[in-house]
Design an enzyme around this catalytic site. Structure first.
Site, short mmCIF file in Angstrom:
data_model
loop_
_atom_site.label_atom_id
_atom_site.label_comp_id
_atom_site.label_asym_id
_atom_site.label_seq_id
_atom_site.Cartn_x
_atom_site.Cartn_y
_atom_site.Cartn_z
N HIS A 266 0.85 -1.19 0.00
CA HIS A 266 0.00 0.00 0.00
C HIS A 266 0.88 1.24 0.00
O HIS A 266 1.93 1.25 0.64
CB HIS A 266 -0.93 0.02 1.23
CG HIS A 266 -2.11 0.91 1.03
ND1 HIS A 266 -2.03 2.26 1.23
CD2 HIS A 266 -3.36 0.64 0.58
CE1 HIS A 266 -3.21 2.79 0.92
NE2 HIS A 266 -4.02 1.82 0.52
N ASP B 232 -7.96 -5.41 -0.32
CA ASP B 232 -8.43 -6.26 -1.42
C ASP B 232 -8.14 -7.75 -1.20
O ASP B 232 -8.77 -8.59 -1.83
CB ASP B 232 -7.77 -5.82 -2.74
CG ASP B 232 -8.34 -4.50 -3.22
OD1 ASP B 232 -9.57 -4.35 -3.15
OD2 ASP B 232 -7.57 -3.64 -3.65
N1 ACO Z 1 4.04 -7.63 -4.53
C1 ACO Z 1 5.39 -7.64 -4.65
N2 ACO Z 1 6.15 -6.54 -4.53
C2 ACO Z 1 5.52 -5.39 -4.26
C3 ACO Z 1 4.12 -5.31 -4.11
C4 ACO Z 1 3.39 -6.49 -4.25
N3 ACO Z 1 2.06 -6.48 -4.13
N4 ACO Z 1 3.78 -4.04 -3.84
C5 ACO Z 1 4.91 -3.35 -3.82
N5 ACO Z 1 5.97 -4.16 -4.08
C6 ACO Z 1 7.35 -3.77 -4.17
C7 ACO Z 1 7.62 -3.14 -5.52
O1 ACO Z 1 7.99 -4.08 -6.48
C8 ACO Z 1 8.72 -2.17 -5.18
O2 ACO Z 1 9.92 -2.89 -5.07
P1 ACO Z 1 11.32 -2.26 -5.62
O3 ACO Z 1 11.52 -1.01 -4.80
O4 ACO Z 1 12.29 -3.34 -5.37
O5 ACO Z 1 11.07 -1.95 -7.06
C9 ACO Z 1 8.36 -1.67 -3.79
O6 ACO Z 1 7.60 -2.73 -3.21
C10 ACO Z 1 7.52 -0.40 -3.81
O7 ACO Z 1 6.36 -0.64 -4.63
P2 ACO Z 1 5.61 0.45 -5.49
O8 ACO Z 1 4.81 -0.24 -6.54
O9 ACO Z 1 6.57 1.51 -5.95
O10 ACO Z 1 4.71 1.09 -4.36
P3 ACO Z 1 3.53 2.10 -4.59
O11 ACO Z 1 3.37 2.83 -3.34
O12 ACO Z 1 3.75 2.87 -5.84
O13 ACO Z 1 2.32 1.12 -4.91
C11 ACO Z 1 0.60 -0.41 -4.68
C12 ACO Z 1 1.36 0.73 -4.01
C13 ACO Z 1 0.13 0.02 -6.07
C14 ACO Z 1 -0.62 -0.73 -3.83
C15 ACO Z 1 1.52 -1.64 -4.78
O14 ACO Z 1 1.86 -2.09 -3.49
C16 ACO Z 1 0.90 -2.76 -5.59
O15 ACO Z 1 1.03 -2.74 -6.83
N6 ACO Z 1 0.22 -3.73 -4.93
C17 ACO Z 1 -0.49 -4.77 -5.65
C18 ACO Z 1 -1.83 -4.23 -6.20
C19 ACO Z 1 -2.84 -4.01 -5.11
O16 ACO Z 1 -3.04 -4.86 -4.25
N7 ACO Z 1 -3.51 -2.87 -5.18
C20 ACO Z 1 -4.58 -2.52 -4.24
C21 ACO Z 1 -4.13 -1.43 -3.31
S1 ACO Z 1 -5.37 -1.06 -2.11
C22 ACO Z 1 -6.55 -0.26 -3.00
O17 ACO Z 1 -6.29 0.49 -3.89
C23 ACO Z 1 -7.89 -0.48 -2.67
#
Ligand code: ACO
Length: 370
Positions: free
Chosen positions: A256, A307
């Site tokens: 998140h 989610d």
């Molecule tokens: N699985 C594996 N690795 C992850 C995940 C995940 N679900 N989420 C984040 N990471 C990792 C990224 O790969 C990144 O790693 P790196 O720095 O080595 O490249 C690091 O954690 C930071 O991730 P970002 O995507 O830059 O974080 P951001 O704050 O932009 O994104 C988000 C947040 C979109 C929720 C992200 O965690 C994600 O894509 N999760 C999966 C999708 C999801 O569940 N979305 C629902 C969110 S809740 C909602 O909107 C209702």
């Protein structure tokens, strides 16, 4: 000018609707844990719109008003019938909500009273649209909404045409409370940007639905279920997740932008998933989910978000997978419209800047010489 990718950490507005401070989510100052246990979705919608919890007669009045506004224009149902059979459910909802404006003579009335009425109408009509869409694609006629019942009851009734089970109603109602608002999430921000141009509330909610559809936001609940189906069995959880993590793939339903120590909504959905699993005598999805959490949290330190467990909850309630994100929209409609009303009350055009990274000093060469 230096850009902040994804606007992380940028404070883009003031708001008195919901807050996330030190990992605690509140709606109008009420902790989500308290609301999840002690308030219905209609009480929460009232709280978001009017800033206070309703009295019994105010709540009764809202439920009555929602019931009176739940039917959708016949023209919109006729349009739903024309959508291609395999239409994406969120695309259908986005298009149908946009078309509701065509049948509302007050669509462009910007008075506060008219906008509150449209907020209530949208909240009432979105469940009707989703249920009608789900039935029509199966060749069934839509079921007309009932008056005087909760949105959770009405939605399950319109979906199946049968009186819903009280356990299912309670679970859905609590899920709606948990998803109702979430500060400046992507879809709410989209809604606020749209109406800050003084465009109408239907345009704002349509923008929000478009933003919610994506798998990084609301679309993640469906994506979690796709993953659970792909995994198929408890025994396959470990090799599947390990391979994904080794390939640096994202695991849907984890992580998140704001919460780094866990999403406070997730524990309620986890509990619900466990209890529904026990009740139905099928714990497999719950146990697979717990195992996934153990692996992802253990290896990446990432915690489940709202989610993750909602996927097993909705599946246990026998809701089709592609309605998970539309259900999120039913709930978030309350938050979107509350934010839209707040934006109108204290509006200024939202227009940030971009850090330019393209070429400079270009000159047009005649087309024949390019
Ligand atoms: N699985 C594996 N690795 C992850 C995940 C995940 N679900 N989420 C984040 N990471 C990792 C990224 O790969 C990144 O790693 P790196 O720095 O080595 O490249 C690091 O954690 C930071 O991730 P970002 O995507 O830059 O974080 P951001 O704050 O932009 O994104 C988000 C947040 C979109 C929720 C992200 O965690 C994600 O894509 N999760 C999966 C999708 C999801 O569940 N979305 C629902 C969110 S809740 C909602 O909107 C209702």
């Amino acid at each position: 000018m230096t850009a902040t990718k994804g606007l992380e950490g940028i404070v883009a507005t003031t708001s008195s609707i919901s807050s996330i401070i030190d990992g605690v989510l509140t709606y109008r100052g009420f902790d989500i844990d308290d609301l999840a246990e002690n308030a219905s979705f209609e009480e929460v919608a009232y709280l978001l719109w009017y800033g206070k919890l309703p009295t019994q007669s105010e709540l009764d009045g809202l439920i009555k008003r929602l019931g009176e506004n739940a039917a959708v224009p016949a023209g919109v149902i006729d349009q739903l019938k024309l959508y291609p059979k395999n239409t994406n459910s969120m695309a259908a909802l986005r298009t149908a909500v946009s078309s509701l404006a065509l049948y509302d003579e007050s669509a462009n009335d910007m008075s506060k009273e008219a906008n509150i009425q449209k907020a209530i109408k949208l909240q009432a009509q979105i469940p009707t649209l989703i249920a009608a869409f789900a039935r029509l694609r199966e060749g069934k006629e839509p079921v007309a909404p009932k008056a005087g019942v909760s949105i959770a009851t009405n939605f399950l009734y319109m979906l199946t045409g049968q009186e819903p089970d009280q356990v299912a109603v309670k679970a859905l109602d609590q899920a709606l409370v948990l998803h109702a608002d979430h500060e400046l999430n992507a879809s709410t921000f989209a809604a606020r940007v749209t109406v800050a141009t003084l465009s109408d509330i239907y345009s704002g909610v349509t923008s929000a639905i478009g933003a919610l559809k994506g798998p990084l936001h609301g679309g993640a609940n469906e994506a979690v279920m796709v993953m659970l189906e792909e995994i198929g069995s408890f025994a396959n959880v470990e090799p599947f997740i390990n391979a994904k993590l080794a390939n640096k793939e994202k695991i849907m339903g984890f992580g998140h932008r704001v919460y780094k120590n866990g999403d406070p909504r997730a524990k309620h959905l986890q509990k619900m998933s466990r209890e529904l699993g026990k009740l139905t005598g099928n714990m497999e999805l719950y146990e697979m989910s717990v195992k996934i959490e153990e692996l992802v949290t253990g290896q990446k330190g990432l915690k489940p978000n709202v989610d993750f467990y909602s996927a097993s909850v909705y599946t246990t309630l026998q809701i089709p997978r592609d309605l998970f994100t539309p259900i999120f929209a039913i709930s978030r409609a309350s938050g979107w419209t509350a934010h839209i009303l707040e934006q109108y009350d204290n509006n200024r055009l939202i227009r940030p800047r971009a850090e330019y990274t393209g070429p400079v000093d270009q000159k047009v060469t005649p087309i024949a010489q390019r």
